[in-house]
Design a protein around this motif. Structure first.
Motif, PDB file in Angstrom:
ATOM      1  N   PHE A   7       0.824  -1.195   0.000  1.00 18.65           N
ATOM      2  CA  PHE A   7       0.000   0.000   0.000  1.00 18.65           C
ATOM      3  C   PHE A   7       0.866   1.256   0.000  1.00 18.65           C
ATOM      4  N   ALA A   8       0.258   2.339  -0.465  1.00 17.01           N
ATOM      5  CA  ALA A   8       0.923   3.640  -0.448  1.00 17.01           C
ATOM      6  C   ALA A   8      -0.160   4.704  -0.356  1.00 17.01           C
ATOM      7  N   LEU A   9       0.249   5.953  -0.208  1.00 15.62           N
ATOM      8  CA  LEU A   9      -0.722   7.041  -0.189  1.00 15.62           C
ATOM      9  C   LEU A   9      -1.487   7.065  -1.502  1.00 15.62           C
ATOM     10  N   GLY A  10      -2.743   7.439  -1.450  1.00 14.71           N
ATOM     11  CA  GLY A  10      -3.579   7.424  -2.635  1.00 14.71           C
ATOM     12  C   GLY A  10      -3.671   8.779  -3.325  1.00 14.71           C
ATOM     13  N   TYR A  11      -4.279   8.758  -4.489  1.00 11.04           N
ATOM     14  CA  TYR A  11      -4.290   9.944  -5.333  1.00 11.04           C
ATOM     15  C   TYR A  11      -5.058  11.094  -4.696  1.00 11.04           C
ATOM     16  N   ARG A  12      -6.061  10.758  -3.900  1.00  9.88           N
ATOM     17  CA  ARG A  12      -6.897  11.819  -3.347  1.00  9.88           C
ATOM     18  C   ARG A  12      -6.090  12.749  -2.443  1.00  9.88           C
ATOM     19  N   ILE A  13      -5.085  12.184  -1.779  1.00 10.79           N
ATOM     20  CA  ILE A  13      -4.208  13.015  -0.960  1.00 10.79           C
ATOM     21  C   ILE A  13      -3.489  14.033  -1.822  1.00 10.79           C
ATOM     22  N   GLY A  14      -3.069  13.581  -2.991  1.00  7.43           N
ATOM     23  CA  GLY A  14      -2.414  14.493  -3.913  1.00  7.43           C
ATOM     24  C   GLY A  14      -3.350  15.593  -4.370  1.00  7.43           C
ATOM     25  N   VAL A  15      -4.578  15.218  -4.678  1.00  4.54           N
ATOM     26  CA  VAL A  15      -5.543  16.205  -5.159  1.00  4.54           C
ATOM     27  C   VAL A  15      -5.845  17.232  -4.074  1.00  4.54           C
ATOM     28  N   LEU A  16      -6.101  16.751  -2.872  1.00  7.97           N
ATOM     29  CA  LEU A  16      -6.393  17.682  -1.784  1.00  7.97           C
ATOM     30  C   LEU A  16      -5.173  18.535  -1.465  1.00  7.97           C
ATOM     31  N   GLY A  17      -4.000  17.934  -1.505  1.00 11.43           N
ATOM     32  CA  GLY A  17      -2.784  18.671  -1.213  1.00 11.43           C
ATOM     33  C   GLY A  17      -2.538  19.777  -2.222  1.00 11.43           C
ATOM     34  N   GLU A  18      -2.809  19.450  -3.470  1.00 11.16           N
ATOM     35  CA  GLU A  18      -2.618  20.444  -4.516  1.00 11.16           C
ATOM     36  C   GLU A  18      -3.567  21.616  -4.309  1.00 11.16           C
ATOM     37  N   ARG A  19      -4.747  21.260  -3.878  1.00 17.31           N
ATOM     38  CA  ARG A  19      -5.775  22.264  -3.613  1.00 17.31           C
ATOM     39  C   ARG A  19      -5.292  23.285  -2.575  1.00 17.31           C
ATOM     40  N   LEU A  20      -4.587  22.788  -1.589  1.00 22.17           N
ATOM     41  CA  LEU A  20      -4.090  23.630  -0.518  1.00 22.17           C
ATOM     42  C   LEU A  20      -2.999  24.568  -1.019  1.00 22.17           C
ATOM     43  N   GLY A  21      -2.196  24.054  -1.898  1.00 24.61           N
ATOM     44  CA  GLY A  21      -1.101  24.859  -2.411  1.00 24.61           C
ATOM     45  C   GLY A  21       0.076  24.834  -1.464  1.00 24.61           C
ATOM     46  N   LYS A  22       1.238  25.185  -2.000  1.00 31.24           N
ATOM     47  CA  LYS A  22       2.426  25.100  -1.178  1.00 31.24           C
ATOM     48  C   LYS A  22       2.400  26.135  -0.067  1.00 31.24           C
ATOM     49  N   ASP A  23       1.971  27.319  -0.403  1.00 33.88           N
ATOM     50  CA  ASP A  23       1.896  28.361   0.613  1.00 33.88           C
ATOM     51  C   ASP A  23       0.875  28.014   1.683  1.00 33.88           C
ATOM     52  N   GLY A  24      -0.189  27.362   1.285  1.00 30.96           N
ATOM     53  CA  GLY A  24      -1.213  26.998   2.248  1.00 30.96           C
ATOM     54  C   GLY A  24      -0.665  26.122   3.350  1.00 30.96           C
ATOM     55  N   ALA A  25       0.093  25.126   2.968  1.00 32.22           N
ATOM     56  CA  ALA A  25       0.659  24.221   3.963  1.00 32.22           C
ATOM     57  C   ALA A  25       1.571  24.992   4.917  1.00 32.22           C
ATOM     58  N   LEU A  26       2.435  25.808   4.336  1.00 33.31           N
ATOM     59  CA  LEU A  26       3.341  26.595   5.170  1.00 33.31           C
ATOM     60  C   LEU A  26       2.568  27.516   6.093  1.00 33.31           C
ATOM     61  N   LEU A  27       1.611  28.190   5.515  1.00 31.89           N
ATOM     62  CA  LEU A  27       0.829  29.159   6.287  1.00 31.89           C
ATOM     63  C   LEU A  27       0.119  28.499   7.465  1.00 31.89           C
ATOM     64  N   TYR A  28      -0.521  27.386   7.204  1.00 30.53           N
ATOM     65  CA  TYR A  28      -1.288  26.737   8.255  1.00 30.53           C
ATOM     66  C   TYR A  28      -0.380  26.074   9.291  1.00 30.53           C
ATOM     67  N   ALA A  29       0.756  25.609   8.833  1.00 29.95           N
ATOM     68  CA  ALA A  29       1.685  25.022   9.794  1.00 29.95           C
ATOM     69  C   ALA A  29       2.237  26.106  10.709  1.00 29.95           C
ATOM     70  N   ALA A  30       2.395  27.284  10.147  1.00 31.42           N
ATOM     71  CA  ALA A  30       3.032  28.357  10.900  1.00 31.42           C
ATOM     72  C   ALA A  30       2.075  29.070  11.847  1.00 31.42           C
ATOM     73  N   ARG A  31       0.814  29.051  11.536  1.00 33.93           N
ATOM     74  CA  ARG A  31      -0.146  29.876  12.253  1.00 33.93           C
ATOM     75  C   ARG A  31      -0.074  29.774  13.771  1.00 33.93           C
ATOM     76  N   PRO A  32      -0.253  28.604  14.314  1.00 32.10           N
ATOM     77  CA  PRO A  32      -0.214  28.535  15.786  1.00 32.10           C
ATOM     78  C   PRO A  32       1.153  28.889  16.356  1.00 32.10           C
ATOM     79  N   VAL A  33       2.191  28.575  15.603  1.00 35.37           N
ATOM     80  CA  VAL A  33       3.535  28.900  16.074  1.00 35.37           C
ATOM     81  C   VAL A  33       3.746  30.407  16.093  1.00 35.37           C
TER      82      VAL A  33
END
Lengths: 266, 266
Positions: B66-92
């Motif tokens: 097994f491996a990660l599925g395509y839907r993770i990729g689709v949702l991740g793309e939706r978030l965008g690279k900045d989105g991940a950084l932004l949300y990871a940084a917020r509480p910090v």
DNA sequence: AACGATGTTTCACACAATAAAACATTGAGA
DNA sequence: TCTCAATGTTTTATTGTGTGAAACATCGTT
């Protein structure tokens, strides 16, 4: 249709439905999500809480609205763009191979080359150009021409300004005719070629659309021209187009089929 | 270290732990996953089944791994690279602001400019250059210089071949001195500036590392130099470096802290 | 000041998640 | 070819846990 056995575990499935809902429309609150998913507020609240602790959802500083969390981005990045496409396509390729009994190829463009992401071998043993991991030309082959047709004009210009190798006597090397061919592909929404890359082989290619609406890949049915009559031409074309549509749907933000909201009564 | 209340729903949390495990090491089988996560085979099997139905995991055609599925990729793309950084940084960022009582800025590079992803306003009201969504110069400001220091040499060359505006009398516009400054930043692993972009302001900046190990952003503490004594210099620096480290860890594939695997070995 | 909407918490019960163990399948090695 | 070991799959009983309803708190609005 068939299986009375349901191995799905409900809580997890609901959590995933929640993620899909957030991907579809971010910045929703608990109540809104509960309503649109047919869940209770308390359930949504706890699902969100669980997802948030792992970074799969993120809440606005104003403490009101939720969105997908950073961890989804990290995992998605890990998969890579090709990974998503590849995994989305896999079962569809299997089905297409079973339907047609022919070779099936999944191809993307990589600069001025094509790149074969995956293949499925048909029942009949025929060696074709396509092989997973291989690079190919952009101006010959069913999937290649299709990708070129939908590429940026600047890419087309660049590709046509290169020397165009004739892989067989049937390879189109005349630039004007090539541009004509590309135009016809765009008009049709698919591409069928014979003998232009592999002598004695046909290829029926359909375009796959990414989440952003652009064409990102081609799926194609390929085999020996000897087996390619009018009837098969039709059926393979339909099968390829259907397969491409299904993959495209999987890659869309709305996801495949119903979004799986299990309706309870009242 | 407080709330005995646990709103986490266990099944979902286990599913997420499974996803993390697959991201960490793909192509594992049921048994291997069960062992490393301390779950039973049947549980892992059913979790995987549930995740697979939604495309969040994908199984090898050979029906084994097994491996990660395509839907993770689709949702991740939706978030965008900045989105991940932004949300990871917020509480910090919130925590850093609370710790220092000063302004906090999250900045990325965008070509030959900087881009302010998010800010937190400190207790003291001081107007600084940084404002979310704003572009800034690359050669002045704590975060900017830091990003420039860790950028590709070609980017540095390009940035230094532009005219260098002097925002204050303290802005470094001498190219040789600028290169010296960049070198010192790389040697230190952080950057502290005074008055070079906003007159009367200090900025203490630390680098954030992405999943691939490259520096992708800067987090900085900024305020009025009047409040910037030796003690605060130390504490702010430490706080900024810690914050940057935590964000970087969140963005790493291994995830923050313990991966939540409850160890029970035999 | 009272309202309505939202997020949060509590609680009791049913059912669904779970572990254990049986079963099926595969592949390796003798 | 046969046996063994390891893996994935299925079943079943029990318990624990996810669930919905409803109470509570916390806003922002009129």
């Amino acid at each position: 249709m068939s299986e009375p056995k349901d191995y799905k575990i409900a809580a997890v499935d609901r959590a995933l439905a929640l993620l899909e809902a957030l991907a579809d429309r971010p910045d929703q609150g608990v109540t809104s999500l509960a309503k649109s998913l047919g869940m209770t507020k308390s359930l949504v609240f706890r699902l969100l809480h669980t997802l948030e602790e792992r970074g799969f959802v993120s809440r606005d500083p104003e403490r009101a609205e939720f969105a997908l969390g950073y961890r989804i981005g990290v995992l998605g990045e890990r998969l890579g763009k090709d990974g998503a496409l590849l995994y989305a396509a896999r079962p569809v390729m299997d089905a297409l191979r079973d339907q047609t009994s022919e070779n099936v190829n999944l191809v993307v463009r990589e600069g001025l080359k094509t790149y074969v992401l995956a293949t499925r071998a048909g029942r009949h043993s025929i060696r074709l150009f396509a092989q997973a991991g291989r690079n190919g030309p952009l101006h010959a082959g069913g999937g290649s021409l299709l990708l070129l047709a939908y590429a940026d004009p600047s890419v087309i210009d660049a590709a046509l300004s290169q020397p165009l190798e004739a892989f067989t006597p049937y390879t189109i090397t005349d630039r004007a005719k090539l541009r004509q061919a590309l135009e016809r592909i765009r008009a049709n929404g698919y591409n069928i070629v014979l003998n232009d890359l592999d002598e004695g082989a046909f290829s029926v290619a359909a375009p796959i659309t990414g989440a952003d609406g652009t064409i990102i890949a081609s799926i194609s049915v390929a085999g020996a021209v000897a087996r390619f009559d009018e009837e098969r031409r039709e059926s393979h074309l339909r099968a390829a187009l259907d397969a491409a549509a299904e993959i495209s749907e999987r890659l869309s933000i709305h996801g495949p089929g119903e979004n799986g909201l299990v309706k309870s009564r009242a």
